[in-house]
Design an enzyme around this catalytic site. Structure first.
Site, short mmCIF file in Angstrom:
data_model
loop_
_atom_site.label_atom_id
_atom_site.label_comp_id
_atom_site.label_asym_id
_atom_site.label_seq_id
_atom_site.Cartn_x
_atom_site.Cartn_y
_atom_site.Cartn_z
N THR A 186 -21.68 -19.26 4.69
CA THR A 186 -20.91 -17.70 4.57
C THR A 186 -19.81 -17.64 4.08
O THR A 186 -19.18 -17.27 3.59
CB THR A 186 -21.35 -16.85 5.20
OG1 THR A 186 -21.08 -17.30 6.46
CG2 THR A 186 -22.99 -16.51 5.16
N GLU A 187 -18.92 -19.01 4.51
CA GLU A 187 -17.17 -18.93 4.75
C GLU A 187 -17.02 -18.17 3.43
O GLU A 187 -15.99 -17.36 2.79
CB GLU A 187 -16.98 -20.24 4.73
CG GLU A 187 -16.59 -20.47 7.02
CD GLU A 187 -18.55 -20.87 6.36
OE1 GLU A 187 -18.32 -21.64 8.06
OE2 GLU A 187 -19.41 -21.10 5.52
#
Length: 269
Positions: A132-133
């Site tokens: 998800t970064e």
């Protein structure tokens, strides 16, 4: 925050923050690093299982920790990231076999924990993954060596850049998961794997993990590498454990190091 239980020859390390989906912060990172180092030094431990409490395996970084990090300067962020990198390195380089028990979602840094283990068994359905970064304008930098190694560069390019979710079947196809099991069969699959592992020699496990790091470095199959592999097998053949292993095989008996079959890492009910 963190539970550590030793049952027979197996240590179970459980992330225990179910109320925040086992997200980690600096305190949990420090506790996990310390626990892993202590287990590595414990000769009675033959394998380590990493799991999570509640519905999730690990949701990555704790939001409150992220809020604090947002106010840090570069040097503080560097120290913080260094602690996370050290924890992942400690897990990756543990001399004992490590297995991730992935019963539920693993996001961001949680994917790194899965990838840093030697073996990962996931529930299908149940286990899902997401890097998800990128959606936060960040990079999966500290986990990248382990995730790229597990799923390959091509898949990493896609999932690092897109932030798409992977289900258990796709994670297995890519190599992030070593094996799949039904949710009800996850512990049975884990126990079967542990039974195989504890039948092996503990010194052989450590030497094999070191061998894999050397051979998988990506260099050519050079004369130096070939000579190194010959040296490694010669050394282990003349070791106490190697001699015992060969003798027990020829004499059709259990080797001295073999853990009891019941010591697969879960208490009998």
């Amino acid at each position: 925050m963190l539970k550590v239980a030793k049952i027979g020859a197996v240590a179970r390390v459980t992330l225990d923050r179910p109320e925040i989906r086992n997200a980690f912060d600096d305190a949990l990172i420090a506790a996990l690093t310390k626990a892993l180092r202590e287990l590595d030094a414990d000769a009675s431990v033959r394998a380590v299982v990493l799991g999570g409490s509640g519905a999730a395996f690990c949701a990555g970084a704790d939001l409150n920790w992220m809020k604090r990090m947002a106010g840090y300067g570069y040097e503080q962020n560097l120290a913080d990231a260094g602690a996370l990198a050290e924890m992942l390195k400690t897990l990756d380089r543990l001399s004992k076999p490590t297995i991730a028990r992935v019963h539920g979602p693993a996001f961001a840094g949680g994917v790194g924990l899965v990838a840093a283990c030697d073996i990962a068994i996931g529930a299908a359905p149940g286990a899902e993954f997401c890097l998800t970064e990128v959606k936060l304008g960040l990079s999966p930098a500290t986990i990248s060596p382990y995730v790229v190694r597990a799923m390959g560069e091509r898949a990493a390019r896609r999932y690092f850049l897109s932030g798409e979710r992977l289900d258990a079947a796709e994670a297995h196809r890519l190599g992030l998961l070593s094996a799949l099991a039904s949710p009800d069969g996850l512990d049975a699959a884990l126990d079967a794997m542990l039974a195989q592992i504890v039948a092996g020699g503990p010194q052989a496990h450590a030497k094999i993990k070191d061998l894999i790091r050397s051979v998988a470095s990506g260099g050519p199959v050079s004369d130096a590498l070939i000579a190194d592999t010959a040296k490694r097998i010669a050394e282990i053949r003349v070791s106490t454990e190697g001699r015992e292993g060969i003798a027990s095989f020829l004499e059709k008996r259990r080797p001295a190091w073999a853990a009891p079959q019941a010591a697969a890492g879960r208490e009998k009910k």
